[in-house]
Design a protein around this motif. Structure first.
Motif, mmCIF file in Angstrom:
data_model
loop_
_atom_site.group_PDB
_atom_site.id
_atom_site.type_symbol
_atom_site.label_atom_id
_atom_site.label_comp_id
_atom_site.label_asym_id
_atom_site.label_seq_id
_atom_site.Cartn_x
_atom_site.Cartn_y
_atom_site.Cartn_z
ATOM 1 N N LYS A 1 0.831 -1.221 0.000
ATOM 2 C CA LYS A 1 0.000 0.000 0.000
ATOM 3 C C LYS A 1 0.865 1.270 0.000
ATOM 4 O O LYS A 1 0.337 2.374 0.140
ATOM 5 C CB LYS A 1 -0.918 0.009 1.234
ATOM 6 N N TYR B 1 3.418 2.088 2.222
ATOM 7 C CA TYR B 1 3.861 2.613 3.522
ATOM 8 C C TYR B 1 5.205 2.005 3.895
ATOM 9 O O TYR B 1 5.400 0.797 3.771
ATOM 10 C CB TYR B 1 2.824 2.311 4.615
ATOM 11 N N VAL C 1 4.114 8.182 8.956
ATOM 12 C CA VAL C 1 3.129 8.540 7.914
ATOM 13 C C VAL C 1 2.588 9.951 8.146
ATOM 14 O O VAL C 1 2.645 10.480 9.257
ATOM 15 C CB VAL C 1 1.907 7.578 7.903
ATOM 16 N N GLU C 2 2.053 10.526 7.064
ATOM 17 C CA GLU C 2 1.307 11.779 7.225
ATOM 18 C C GLU C 2 0.051 11.491 8.048
ATOM 19 O O GLU C 2 -0.506 10.378 7.981
ATOM 20 C CB GLU C 2 0.914 12.334 5.854
ATOM 21 N N LYS D 1 -3.004 12.151 7.732
ATOM 22 C CA LYS D 1 -4.214 11.680 7.036
ATOM 23 C C LYS D 1 -4.158 10.172 6.717
ATOM 24 O O LYS D 1 -5.176 9.581 6.364
ATOM 25 C CB LYS D 1 -4.439 12.488 5.756
ATOM 26 N N HIS D 2 -2.972 9.568 6.843
ATOM 27 C CA HIS D 2 -2.840 8.137 6.544
ATOM 28 C C HIS D 2 -2.934 7.249 7.789
ATOM 29 O O HIS D 2 -2.931 6.023 7.670
ATOM 30 C CB HIS D 2 -1.506 7.860 5.847
ATOM 31 N N GLN E 1 -5.266 6.449 9.956
ATOM 32 C CA GLN E 1 -6.391 5.519 10.077
ATOM 33 C C GLN E 1 -6.267 4.362 9.085
ATOM 34 O O GLN E 1 -6.565 3.216 9.396
ATOM 35 C CB GLN E 1 -7.728 6.253 9.892
ATOM 36 N N ARG E 2 -5.765 4.672 7.869
ATOM 37 C CA ARG E 2 -5.591 3.613 6.861
ATOM 38 C C ARG E 2 -4.600 2.567 7.347
ATOM 39 O O ARG E 2 -4.799 1.372 7.180
ATOM 40 C CB ARG E 2 -5.097 4.207 5.543
ATOM 41 N N VAL E 3 -3.511 3.035 7.961
ATOM 42 C CA VAL E 3 -2.508 2.091 8.470
ATOM 43 C C VAL E 3 -3.098 1.278 9.628
ATOM 44 O O VAL E 3 -2.921 0.058 9.696
ATOM 45 C CB VAL E 3 -1.224 2.846 8.904
#
Ligand code: 2BA
Length: 110
Positions: free
Chosen positions: A23, A25, A48-49, A51-52, A54-56
């Motif tokens: 993905k 990261y 990570v930034e 905004k990322h 929650q995705r991680v």
């Protein structure tokens, strides 16, 4: 920028790192030892930034599973004058992941 520190079980770590790479990261994998079970686990550092984040966390949730683990502490038996110790197994539920999200003051790659 945020630093995600995730303590995960060794069994999940390879798949997790692969999924993160897939993905896009970056992560650093550290061999670690749990203070309670004194057995090996894996700590991942993932920068990570914001905004990322929650995705991680969602990727970690997808891949890392809770598992029962047996430990065998020693229990005292017998009278108080002649005590002996016998091992008895107890089950501990080890979580899929313990995740900390930290603020990063400065991030430099050279
Ligand atoms: P361990 O410290 O080896 O803990 C493994 C599991 O043993 C824990 O799973 C929990 O179910 C149980 N356990 C831990 N301490 C206990 C206690 N004082 N009494 C009864 N049971 C206890 P998780 O909570 O999922 O933790 C898995 C691993 O995550 C831990 O391995 C540790 O390496 C790390 N971890 C958990 N919480 C942490 C925290 N607040 N700070 C730093 N690392 C943490």
């Amino acid at each position: 920028m945020k630093l995600i520190v995730a303590v995960v079980q060794d069994k999940d770590s390879v798949r997790l790192v692969e999924a993160l790479v897939e993905k896009g990261y970056r992560s650093t994998k550290l061999a670690s030892t749990g203070g309670f079970l004194k057995s090996g686990n894996t700590t991942l550092l993932i920068g990570v930034e914001e905004k990322h984040v929650q995705r991680v966390v969602d990727i970690i949730k997808d891949i890392c599973h809770s598992r029962e683990q047996l430990i065998t502490p020693m229990a005292p038996v017998g009278s108080n004058s002649v005590e002996s110790y016998v091992p008895y197994p107890i089950e501990v539920l080890v979580g899929g992941a313990t995740v900390f999200v930290l603020d990063v003051e400065k991030f430099v790659r050279v």
